[in-house]
Structures are given as structure tokens and as C-alpha cells.
Design an enzyme around this catalytic site. Structure first.
Site, PDB file in Angstrom:
ATOM      1  N   ARG A  81     -13.562 -16.374  12.432  1.00 57.21           N
ATOM      2  CA  ARG A  81     -12.133 -16.688  12.532  1.00 57.21           C
ATOM      3  C   ARG A  81     -11.517 -17.053  11.188  1.00 57.21           C
ATOM      4  O   ARG A  81     -10.301 -17.198  11.069  1.00 57.21           O
ATOM      5  CB  ARG A  81     -11.919 -17.890  13.475  1.00 57.21           C
ATOM      6  CG  ARG A  81     -11.942 -17.537  14.929  1.00 57.21           C
ATOM      7  CD  ARG A  81     -11.658 -18.788  15.746  1.00 57.21           C
ATOM      8  NE  ARG A  81     -11.669 -18.485  17.141  1.00 57.21           N
ATOM      9  CZ  ARG A  81     -10.586 -18.518  17.936  1.00 57.21           C
ATOM     10  NH1 ARG A  81      -9.426 -18.895  17.480  1.00 57.21           N
ATOM     11  NH2 ARG A  81     -10.687 -18.211  19.203  1.00 57.21           N
ATOM     12  N   TYR A 129      -8.397 -15.425   9.484  1.00 56.18           N
ATOM     13  CA  TYR A 129      -7.053 -15.819   9.922  1.00 56.18           C
ATOM     14  C   TYR A 129      -6.763 -17.260   9.489  1.00 56.18           C
ATOM     15  O   TYR A 129      -5.739 -17.533   8.862  1.00 56.18           O
ATOM     16  CB  TYR A 129      -6.969 -15.692  11.438  1.00 56.18           C
ATOM     17  CG  TYR A 129      -5.603 -15.968  12.022  1.00 56.18           C
ATOM     18  CD1 TYR A 129      -4.513 -15.152  11.712  1.00 56.18           C
ATOM     19  CD2 TYR A 129      -5.404 -17.019  12.915  1.00 56.18           C
ATOM     20  CE1 TYR A 129      -3.256 -15.392  12.270  1.00 56.18           C
ATOM     21  CE2 TYR A 129      -4.156 -17.253  13.475  1.00 56.18           C
ATOM     22  CZ  TYR A 129      -3.084 -16.440  13.158  1.00 56.18           C
ATOM     23  OH  TYR A 129      -1.849 -16.680  13.715  1.00 56.18           O
ATOM     24  N   LYS A 178      -3.986 -18.307   6.654  1.00 57.39           N
ATOM     25  CA  LYS A 178      -2.811 -19.107   7.003  1.00 57.39           C
ATOM     26  C   LYS A 178      -2.794 -20.422   6.227  1.00 57.39           C
ATOM     27  O   LYS A 178      -1.728 -20.924   5.863  1.00 57.39           O
ATOM     28  CB  LYS A 178      -2.786 -19.369   8.508  1.00 57.39           C
ATOM     29  CG  LYS A 178      -2.458 -18.134   9.339  1.00 57.39           C
ATOM     30  CD  LYS A 178      -1.003 -17.703   9.164  1.00 57.39           C
ATOM     31  CE  LYS A 178      -0.600 -16.583  10.111  1.00 57.39           C
ATOM     32  NZ  LYS A 178       0.801 -16.152   9.911  1.00 57.39           N
ATOM     33  N   ASN A 229      -0.312 -21.910  20.975  1.00 59.31           N
ATOM     34  CA  ASN A 229      -0.368 -20.776  21.916  1.00 59.31           C
ATOM     35  C   ASN A 229       0.999 -20.506  22.552  1.00 59.31           C
ATOM     36  O   ASN A 229       1.588 -21.400  23.158  1.00 59.31           O
ATOM     37  CB  ASN A 229      -1.398 -21.043  23.021  1.00 59.31           C
ATOM     38  CG  ASN A 229      -2.809 -21.043  22.471  1.00 59.31           C
ATOM     39  OD1 ASN A 229      -3.200 -21.961  21.749  1.00 59.31           O
ATOM     40  ND2 ASN A 229      -3.579 -20.012  22.789  1.00 59.31           N
ATOM     41  N   ARG A 274      -5.960 -11.645  24.137  1.00 56.33           N
ATOM     42  CA  ARG A 274      -5.754 -13.081  24.316  1.00 56.33           C
ATOM     43  C   ARG A 274      -5.806 -13.448  25.788  1.00 56.33           C
ATOM     44  O   ARG A 274      -5.685 -12.605  26.671  1.00 56.33           O
ATOM     45  CB  ARG A 274      -4.400 -13.492  23.741  1.00 56.33           C
ATOM     46  CG  ARG A 274      -4.509 -13.798  22.270  1.00 56.33           C
ATOM     47  CD  ARG A 274      -3.230 -14.351  21.734  1.00 56.33           C
ATOM     48  NE  ARG A 274      -2.326 -13.280  21.370  1.00 56.33           N
ATOM     49  CZ  ARG A 274      -1.367 -13.419  20.462  1.00 56.33           C
ATOM     50  NH1 ARG A 274      -1.187 -14.555  19.845  1.00 56.33           N
ATOM     51  NH2 ARG A 274      -0.574 -12.406  20.170  1.00 56.33           N
ATOM     52  N   TYR A 299     -14.038 -17.179  30.003  1.00 56.68           N
ATOM     53  CA  TYR A 299     -15.177 -17.154  29.086  1.00 56.68           C
ATOM     54  C   TYR A 299     -15.917 -18.492  29.120  1.00 56.68           C
ATOM     55  O   TYR A 299     -15.293 -19.556  29.190  1.00 56.68           O
ATOM     56  CB  TYR A 299     -14.731 -16.880  27.651  1.00 56.68           C
ATOM     57  CG  TYR A 299     -14.128 -15.506  27.430  1.00 56.68           C
ATOM     58  CD1 TYR A 299     -14.263 -14.478  28.360  1.00 56.68           C
ATOM     59  CD2 TYR A 299     -13.421 -15.234  26.255  1.00 56.68           C
ATOM     60  CE1 TYR A 299     -13.716 -13.235  28.140  1.00 56.68           C
ATOM     61  CE2 TYR A 299     -12.867 -13.976  26.029  1.00 56.68           C
ATOM     62  CZ  TYR A 299     -13.011 -12.988  26.972  1.00 56.68           C
ATOM     63  OH  TYR A 299     -12.458 -11.752  26.756  1.00 56.68           O
ATOM     64  N   GLY A 300     -17.250 -18.404  29.048  1.00 57.10           N
ATOM     65  CA  GLY A 300     -18.072 -19.623  29.037  1.00 57.10           C
ATOM     66  C   GLY A 300     -17.877 -20.388  30.339  1.00 57.10           C
ATOM     67  O   GLY A 300     -17.826 -19.798  31.420  1.00 57.10           O
TER      68      GLY A 300
HETATM   69  N1  UDP Z   1     -10.416 -16.704  27.008  1.00 60.14           N
HETATM   70  C1  UDP Z   1     -10.978 -16.516  28.265  1.00 60.14           C
HETATM   71  N2  UDP Z   1     -10.896 -15.281  28.844  1.00 60.14           N
HETATM   72  C2  UDP Z   1     -10.262 -14.228  28.261  1.00 60.14           C
HETATM   73  C3  UDP Z   1      -9.673 -14.421  26.975  1.00 60.14           C
HETATM   74  C4  UDP Z   1      -9.775 -15.678  26.376  1.00 60.14           C
HETATM   75  O1  UDP Z   1     -11.566 -17.439  28.859  1.00 60.14           O
HETATM   76  O2  UDP Z   1     -10.217 -13.133  28.864  1.00 60.14           O
HETATM   77  C5  UDP Z   1     -10.495 -18.050  26.386  1.00 60.14           C
HETATM   78  C6  UDP Z   1     -10.951 -18.096  24.942  1.00 60.14           C
HETATM   79  O3  UDP Z   1     -12.371 -18.160  24.840  1.00 60.14           O
HETATM   80  C7  UDP Z   1     -10.295 -19.388  24.447  1.00 60.14           C
HETATM   81  C8  UDP Z   1      -8.973 -19.428  25.224  1.00 60.14           C
HETATM   82  O4  UDP Z   1      -9.170 -18.569  26.356  1.00 60.14           O
HETATM   83  O5  UDP Z   1     -11.056 -20.528  24.803  1.00 60.14           O
HETATM   84  C9  UDP Z   1      -7.786 -18.951  24.425  1.00 60.14           C
HETATM   85  O6  UDP Z   1      -8.127 -17.757  23.772  1.00 60.14           O
HETATM   86  P1  UDP Z   1      -7.073 -16.757  23.116  1.00 60.14           P
HETATM   87  O7  UDP Z   1      -7.795 -15.496  22.807  1.00 60.14           O
HETATM   88  O8  UDP Z   1      -5.859 -16.623  23.956  1.00 60.14           O
HETATM   89  O9  UDP Z   1      -6.598 -17.383  21.722  1.00 60.14           O
HETATM   90  P2  UDP Z   1      -6.854 -18.721  20.895  1.00 60.14           P
HETATM   91  O10 UDP Z   1      -6.113 -19.790  21.602  1.00 60.14           O
HETATM   92  O11 UDP Z   1      -8.333 -18.980  20.850  1.00 60.14           O
HETATM   93  O12 UDP Z   1      -6.302 -18.395  19.567  1.00 60.14           O
END
Ligand code: UDP
Length: 318
Positions: A142, A145, A149, A174, A186, A204-205
Site C-alpha cells: 500500500r 499510495y 500522498k 472512505n 473497493r 474479507y477475513g
Molecule cells: N473488503 C471486504 N470485501 C470486499 C472488499 C473489501 O471485506 O469485497 C474489506 C477490506 O479488506 C477492508 C475494507 O473492506 O478491510 C475496506 O476496503 P476498501 O477496499 O473499500 O478500501 P480501504 O478502506 O481499505 O482503502
């Protein structure tokens, strides 16, 4: 006023352009469509207050005539967007921000840098205030990015200190709403598209990570209040309504009723996708409240309903 918006064909940039044109200003959008799209600005083409220049600001950024403000929004902004384009992301945050700042300096225009809650990394302070310096892994996936920034913020402050450019720094948390790219990976477009298709919603997770989601019109309102203010220090703009990703999945499913039949599943994506994933995120918006008189107004239910309606229409079109 005449305003240059780099990245104006992106999700947030297109809403900013639309709002400024609606207020009677002239807008010049510059974009290379790396993650933005012509469809986002199609409704503005042909408007006499709107000019579009296709350019990569990392290479070149010039505008004829006067400018009152430069808003530097150009950058891939979703984890998938910057993981797929790591070097372009670093170049636009560094060379691109330099080029945009030079335009503001030469035109004596004010300058707004779109920064991000990612400058806080995986934060050890919660909620995040602007005085927190962050916890960023500078060599992680990451970092392209986050560090771009952070560099952009540093350069912006240097132009304020050295050249007296009237700079503003917004740290965007967000944000969601119509015109998010369906496939940007996202959590909002993923969950909403899955809910609309009646597919499983992929948490996720364990879904315990937290985020707080701001509807795009609220964000744009805060951004423009900051642009026209006198504040040169960073200001968080986001919605402090924190929830777990699992709770967010439930909210999306509820907003998709009665049609939505999706189940919520726990899913392990590629390791890179969740490496250094911030575990907690929530803006402290005291500064935005005090300095800008701003706070978000659109509820999650209302924002999700509008976003789902947008995704349904785009997905019907093909
Ligand atoms: N996430 C998820 N399922 C998805 C996409 C994202 O659970 O299909 C989770 C991701 O692991 C993170 C949160 O949602 O914990 C927000 O992720 P996002 O990609 O929207 O952007 P971030 O806030 O990390 O920049």
C-alpha cells in the site's frame, strides 16, 4: 471563478465538477482515464462552462487563461487501482502534484490537495485526529499510495511556506456513491454489485476491520468549504459513523430489500489485497466542524439506497 480539477473524470472529481458548474463556475477537467472514465463526465460535455483536457499530469499540466483554483484529485484511489498501477500512483502523487502546484503558483490560484486517511496507515490512534502522524509501512504494497500522498502533503506545505501559495489539504475518508467504478474492488462497489446480482457478499477475513462511510455529496460539500476557507493545515472530511465490515455487509443487504437474497460469506482474497489493511478507521471531525461548520447529513440508509439504484441502472445497461 475558473477552476482546474485534475482527476475530474474520477468518482469524486466528477461530482465536484458537476457541483461547481451548477453554481455557475467554469471548470477545466484534466484526466488521463487511468481509473476515471469518460462516462463520468459525459453529461457535462457540451456545457459552455466545461472544458476537458486529456492529459497525464505526471508528464504535463498547463492551462491557458486565468485560474482561481486548482483542485488536485488525480490519482488511482482504490487498493486495486493502486496495486495494479504502483509506479503511476507514485508518479502522479509526486511529479503530478509538483506540476499542479506549479500551475497554482504561476496563476496565483488557490490549491487544494486531495489527501487521504491512508496517510495514517494502520493507525495506532483512534479515532484519527489531524495531529496524528500515522503508522505506515513504507515498503508495503500500500506504500505506493500512502507515501505518495504523504509526499504530496509535504510538497503542498513546502509551497505554502516557500511561495505563499494558498494551499488546502483535505484528508478524505472512505467515500461512496453513484459513479464509483463497478470493478474498482473497493468494499462498497463489491458489496453493492454482489447484492444487486444476488451473489454472495464477500467479507474479507473475519469482517472485524472497521470503516466509516461518507456519502459523496457530503464529502464534496466539505471539500468546497475547505477550498474557499483560509485553512492551510490538513482537515479530515469523512463520516464518523464507524462500523465493522461485517455490519456494513448487513447494511447493504438490508438496503437491497426486498429483491436482495445474497448471503454473507467470509472470503480469503489474495494476501497482497489485505496486506497492511488498516484494522480500524474513523475520522475525528472536530476540526471540520469548528473551522468549516461542516458535518455529514446523508444517512447510510439513504446513501446506500441511491448507490444501489445507480448500480442497478448501470448494470442493466450492460
Ligand atoms: N473488503 C471486504 N470485501 C470486499 C472488499 C473489501 O471485506 O469485497 C474489506 C477490506 O479488506 C477492508 C475494507 O473492506 O478491510 C475496506 O476496503 P476498501 O477496499 O473499500 O478500501 P480501504 O478502506 O481499505 O482503502
Amino acid at each position: 471563478m475558473r477552476i482546474l480539477i485534475t482527476g475530474g473524470a474520477g468518482f469524486i472529481g466528477s461530482h465536484v465538477s458537476e457541483r461547481l458548474i451548477g453554481e455557475g463556475h467554469d471548470v477545466v477537467v484534466m484526466d488521463n482515464f487511468i481509473t476515471g472514465s469518460p462516462a463520468n463526465i459525459a453529461h457535462l460535455q457540451g456545457n459552455s462552462h466545461f472544458t476537458f483536457i486529456k492529459a497525464d499530469i505526471s508528464e504535463w499540466c498547463e492551462v491557458e487563461g486565468t485560474l482561481d483554483a486548482v483542485m488536485n484529485l488525480a490519482s488511482p484511489a482504490s487498493p486495486v487501482g493502486y496495486l495494479d498501477n504502483p509506479i503511476a500512483t507514485m508518479k502522479v502523487g509526486s511529479h503530478g502534484t509538483y506540476n499542479a502546484l506549479e500551475v497554482a503558483r504561476k496563476k496565483r490560484a488557490r490549491f487544494l490537495q486531495a489527501s487521504t486517511s491512508e496517510v495514517y496507515g494502520d493507525p495506532l490512534e483512534h479515532p484519527q485526529t489531524e495531529t496524528y502522524w500515522g503508522n505506515v509501512n513504507c515498503i508495503g504494497v500500500r506504500s505506493v499510495y500512502d507515501e505518495a500522498k504523504r509526499y504530496a502533503e509535504a510538497l503542498t506545505m513546502a509551497y505554502w511556506r516557500t511561495h505563499g501559495v494558498r494551499t488546502r489539504i483535505i484528508r478524505i475518508f472512505n467515500t461512496y456513491g453513484p459513479r464509483m467504478a463497478l470493478n474498482d474492488g473497493r468494499v462498497v462497489p463489491n458489496f453493492v454489485a454482489q447484492a444487486v446480482r444476488n451473489e454472495p457478499i464477500t467479507v474479507y477475513g473475519d469482517g472485524a476491520a472497521t470503516r466509516a462511510f461518507c456519502y459523496v455529496t457530503d464529502l464534496v460539500d466539505g471539500m468546497l468549504r475547505l477550498l474557499w476557507s483560509d485553512e492551510h493545515m490538513p482537515v479530515n472530511v469523512g463520516n464518523p459513523n464507524e462500523m465493522t465490515v461485517f455490519e456494513f455487509a448487513q447494511a447493504v443487504r438490508a438496503a437491497g430489500q426486498p429483491e436482495c437474497k445474497s448471503e454473507i460469506i467470509f472470503f480469503q482474497p489474495k494476501a497482497e489485497r489485505v496486506s497492511d489493511d488498516p484494522q480500524r478507521r474513523k475520522p475525528d471531525i472536530t476540526r471540520a466542524r469548528n473551522i468549516l461548520g461542516w458535518e455529514p447529513k446523508v444517512s447510510l440508509e439513504e446513501g446506500l439506497r441511491k448507490t444501489i439504484a445507480y448500480f442497478r441502472s448501470v448494470m442493466r445497461e450492460g
